[in-house]
Design a protein around this motif. Sequence first.
Motif, short mmCIF file in Angstrom:
data_model
loop_
_atom_site.label_atom_id
_atom_site.label_comp_id
_atom_site.label_asym_id
_atom_site.label_seq_id
_atom_site.Cartn_x
_atom_site.Cartn_y
_atom_site.Cartn_z
N GLY A 140 -3.54 36.05 27.19
CA GLY A 140 -2.20 36.29 27.72
C GLY A 140 -1.53 35.06 28.31
O GLY A 140 -0.53 35.17 29.02
N LYS A 141 -2.07 33.86 28.00
CA LYS A 141 -1.47 32.65 28.58
C LYS A 141 -0.50 32.01 27.59
O LYS A 141 -0.64 32.14 26.38
N ASN A 142 0.47 31.29 28.16
CA ASN A 142 1.45 30.57 27.37
C ASN A 142 0.93 29.16 27.10
O ASN A 142 0.72 28.42 28.04
N VAL A 143 0.73 28.78 25.84
CA VAL A 143 0.20 27.43 25.59
C VAL A 143 0.86 26.80 24.38
O VAL A 143 1.34 27.49 23.49
N ASP A 144 0.89 25.47 24.37
CA ASP A 144 1.26 24.83 23.11
C ASP A 144 0.10 23.93 22.69
O ASP A 144 -0.61 23.35 23.52
N LEU A 145 -0.08 23.86 21.38
CA LEU A 145 -1.25 23.20 20.79
C LEU A 145 -1.36 21.74 21.22
O LEU A 145 -2.44 21.24 21.51
N LEU B 20 -4.57 20.01 22.91
CA LEU B 20 -5.26 18.90 22.24
C LEU B 20 -5.36 17.69 23.17
O LEU B 20 -6.41 17.04 23.27
N LYS B 21 -4.26 17.42 23.88
CA LYS B 21 -4.23 16.28 24.80
C LYS B 21 -5.26 16.47 25.92
O LYS B 21 -6.05 15.57 26.22
N ASN B 22 -5.28 17.65 26.50
CA ASN B 22 -6.23 17.94 27.59
C ASN B 22 -7.68 17.78 27.10
O ASN B 22 -8.53 17.20 27.78
N LEU B 23 -7.90 18.26 25.89
CA LEU B 23 -9.24 18.20 25.32
C LEU B 23 -9.70 16.75 25.07
O LEU B 23 -10.83 16.37 25.39
N GLN B 24 -8.76 15.93 24.56
CA GLN B 24 -9.12 14.53 24.28
C GLN B 24 -9.34 13.74 25.57
O GLN B 24 -10.23 12.92 25.65
#
Length: 227
Positions: free
Chosen positions: A166-171, A175-179
Amino acid sequence: MHIPDIIIAIDGYSSTGKSSFAKRIAREFSFNYLDSGAMYRAVTLFAMENGLISDDCKIDVDSLVKAMETLDVHFAEGGTFIGDRCVEQRIRCLDVADKVSPIAAVPQVRAYVDARLRELGARRRVVMDGRDIGTTVFPDAEIKVFMTADPLIRARRRADEMVAGGKNVDLESVLKNLQERDYIDTHRETSPLVKADDAVVLDNSHMTMDDQMVWIEELIAEKLCLR
Ligand code: DC
């Protein structure tokens, strides 16, 4: 296949599906599952709520270390708790994810989490996922897996998970957070994310969960000479 009381360490990059894999292993083999990342996330939330980490991730280490003396993070029915408050959903939000790697780089935080994890794993028959389980927390784990997958595939998986929750996210931001987390996790001074010499790499970019279960059963059978 009956598996003896061993420790299975599942380490690897963010969003490679470590926790889903570890949970499935726990279910299939009647092991306890321990999510070490959840502990770092809970400490991060605690630091955020107590004003011990700034928006630009400056940490008041001395105050945090002092405050952690009375911090009770544990797992119970429903997931991760701070005291008697369930924080399972809250610790999965992006604002916590954004700050968790700097918090996890603080040596005293790592010492706190390591001690809790070793207590919880002392009776063995556990599968634990994280970044340094096979290298630092349980270097004597009988089975060590190091998980990796293509970054874009990982970002899509994490974004889908968040949308499902139910969260609002953009890919892009996922991706940035993950990197960023990959970078900090692999470059920090204390217990950086590295493959243990005796860990086996699992690249699951194009594998289903069932494929992974077949893979781990073969690995366990081979390592423990069960067949
Ligand atoms: O697995 P996760 O994404 O929930 O982990 C959150 C963060 O905690 C991750 O960015 C790195 C850190 N972590 C760690 O440093 N060592 C562990 N054993 C587990 C997690």
